[in-house]
Scaffold this active site. Structure first.
Site: not given
Ligand SMILES: Cc1cc2nc3c(=O)[nH]c(=O)nc-3n(C[C@H](O)[C@H](O)[C@H](O)COP(=O)(O)OP(=O)(O)OC[C@H]3O[C@@H](n4cnc5c(N)ncnc54)[C@H](O)[C@@H]3O)c2cc1C
Length: 455
Positions: A199, A201, A212, A240, A243, A273, A373, A376
């Site tokens: 969830r 974090t 990413w 993706s 993600h 997102r 984290c 995560c």
């Molecule tokens: C392995 C991993 C596990 C994580 N687990 C958690 C967790 O359990 N809890 C938590 O709160 N956060 C977690 N995070 C962090 C979370 O995924 C996001 O990185 C964070 O919330 C910031 O989100 P953001 O809006 O900057 O976009 P992000 O989700 O970081 O996305 C970065 C970029 O990737 C692209 N993108 C986004 N979604 C997709 C998709 N589905 N397909 C293709 N491209 C895409 C977009 O260009 C976006 O700007 C995790 C990160 C990683 C790397």
């Protein structure tokens, strides 16, 4: 001379006002449509995506899931009626709730990543007394040093409490798709997944973005055109889809009010997102069907596996639920082949391509050690191992398309595979249930913002 307008003129004014109101309404709707398309919303016609009437709010995704052998309606129906209930029960049982993982942040790519060092206690800067007492309670199984190192975000910490159940060991075998050596037990700890739900974090910003970026740019670039081979496209879609699922879980269980410790759904995050990008939803369904195919392909192996944890009642239940998952009649008749892996690696350079993609996936798996984290990292590692296990099953170790005699899975791989399937199933369910209503909520929010702006 009368001062007010005559009654007839009064009616005409009312009619004129109604016409003005209608025109203003139409203008507002037009403005709203422009504003929504500017913000990246799909158009009304693309909202229905073949859904028949084209009404906003109607179901969005219909027809075959791209590159799969099952349609959206069937996936939603089977998921809700059959798979999700079984998986939810299964992952709560002792066999599936303990995951062995190396949580130590051992990033091979950015040794100077301050975020990573800090969170794993090489540098502990926050004094213990900064944390309020209630924050510490759920983490009483952790040492005080561990508490200090969470940068004020206890929700990012892994609860390592285990109960006293014992496990019966399985074979120790390495997975060729992942970078961790699964046979090496040094620094591995067991984690109760039920105590550590995936969830929100608080892990955001440059560190998360860098992970990413590294995954997409260096290891599975988005396919630029139709020319890209199916296998590379599949790798991109798997990542993706994963993600998307992670984002869905963040939106599903979000810390809405930190001071009141209030958790709940964050629909605008879900929209911004995931739902706003139909491709991300499609990739989620693709990944779900890919992993489901791996589970059903390994049915014979999984049915005969040992689910012994020293608790006969729970273990019998595990065996029975595994059978229900593998041989469910509804699933088998509605979606007999969720994904057809035999179509891949058929070109001349199939073997080299497989090596290249295997290397890229191993790299992605190594990047998980850089996730700054702990919780995560736990779910990142589990789900990447789950995907690696699906890849191992579908394209077994020696490159054959059929499971061969020597094919073996490690207990931890099976735990990762089933928990990953459950995560994806939860995401598909939430997206299906809230997809159209969240569109409506966001539209209403945009509408009232627009109205406020106009007044
Ligand atoms: C392995 C991993 C596990 C994580 N687990 C958690 C967790 O359990 N809890 C938590 O709160 N956060 C977690 N995070 C962090 C979370 O995924 C996001 O990185 C964070 O919330 C910031 O989100 P953001 O809006 O900057 O976009 P992000 O989700 O970081 O996305 C970065 C970029 O990737 C692209 N993108 C986004 N979604 C997709 C998709 N589905 N397909 C293709 N491209 C895409 C977009 O260009 C976006 O700007 C995790 C990160 C990683 C790397």
């Amino acid at each position: 001379m009368s001062e007010g307008p005559p009654p007839a003129a009064d009616g005409a004014v009312r009619r004129r006002r109604r016409r003005w109101a209608a025109a203003a309404g139409a203008l507002l709707v037009a403005l709203l449509a422009v504003a929504l398309s500017y913000r990246g919303f799909p158009s009304i016609s693309s909202l229905s995506r073949g859904g028949g009437c084209g009404c906003p709010g109607a179901r969005k995704y219909t027809g075959m899931v791209e590159d799969c052998c099952c349609d959206y309606e069937t996936v939603d129906a089977i998921n809700e009626e059959v798979l999700n209930p079984i998986l939810q029960d299964l992952v709560a049982l002792p066999f599936f709730r303990y995951f062995k993982v190396k949580l130590w942040c051992d990033c091979p790519f950015w040794p100077d990543d301050g975020m990573c060092r800090l969170r794993d206690c090489s540098v502990c800067e926050c004094p213990d007394n900064e944390f309020p007492e209630p924050f510490k309670k759920p983490y009483s199984g952790l040492s005080p040093e561990n508490m200090i190192c969470q940068e004020g975000k206890p929700e990012a910490t892994v609860d390592r409490t285990l109960d006293t159940k014992v496990f019966k060991g399985w074979v120790e075998t390495d997975n060729p798709w992942t970078s961790d050596d699964e046979t090496d037990n040094a620094e591995m700890t067991y984690v109760n997944l039920q105590l550590n739900p995936e969830r929100y974090t608080g892990y955001t910003g440059d560190s998360a973005r860098r992970i990413w970026d590294a995954i997409y740019k260096e290891n599975c670039p988005k396919y630029p055109s139709e020319d890209m081979c199916q296998e590379k496209k599949a790798l991109y879609k798997l990542i993706s889809g994963l993600h998307s699922s992670i984002s869905v879980h963040i939106a599903y269980d979000y810390l809405l009010d930190e001071s009141a410790n209030l958790w709940g759904h964050n629909l605008s995050l879900l929209h911004d997102r995931v739902l706003k990008y139909p491709e991300r939803v499609e990739n989620l369904y693709f990944t779900y069907l890919f992993v489901l195919r791996a589970v059903t392909k390994a049915a014979d192996y999984l049915e005969q596996a040992e689910y012994n944890t020293g608790n006969p009642e729970e273990d019998l239940k595990t065996q029975s639920l595994v059978r229900q998952l593998l041989y469910n009649h509804k699933l088998r008749s509605a979606c007999p082949l969720p994904f057809d892996e035999a179509k891949l690696w058929q070109g001349e350079n199939g073997p080299e391509l497989k090596q290249e993609i295997q290397k890229q996936f191993r790299n992605i798996s190594a990047i998980m050690d850089c996730v700054g984290c702990e919780k995560c990292r736990l779910w990142g590692k589990l789900q990447v191992l789950g995907l690696g296990t699906a890849l191992k099953i579908l394209f077994s170790v020696d490159g054959e398309n059929n499971l061969n005699q020597q094919f073996q899975l490690q207990r931890n791989e099976v735990i990762a595979l089933v928990n990953l399937l459950n995560r994806l199933s939860e995401s598909v369910k939430f997206v299906h249930e809230t997809g159209s209503s969240s569109q409506e909520i966001i539209k209403q929010q945009s509408f009232s913002t627009l109205q406020k702006g106009a007044s």
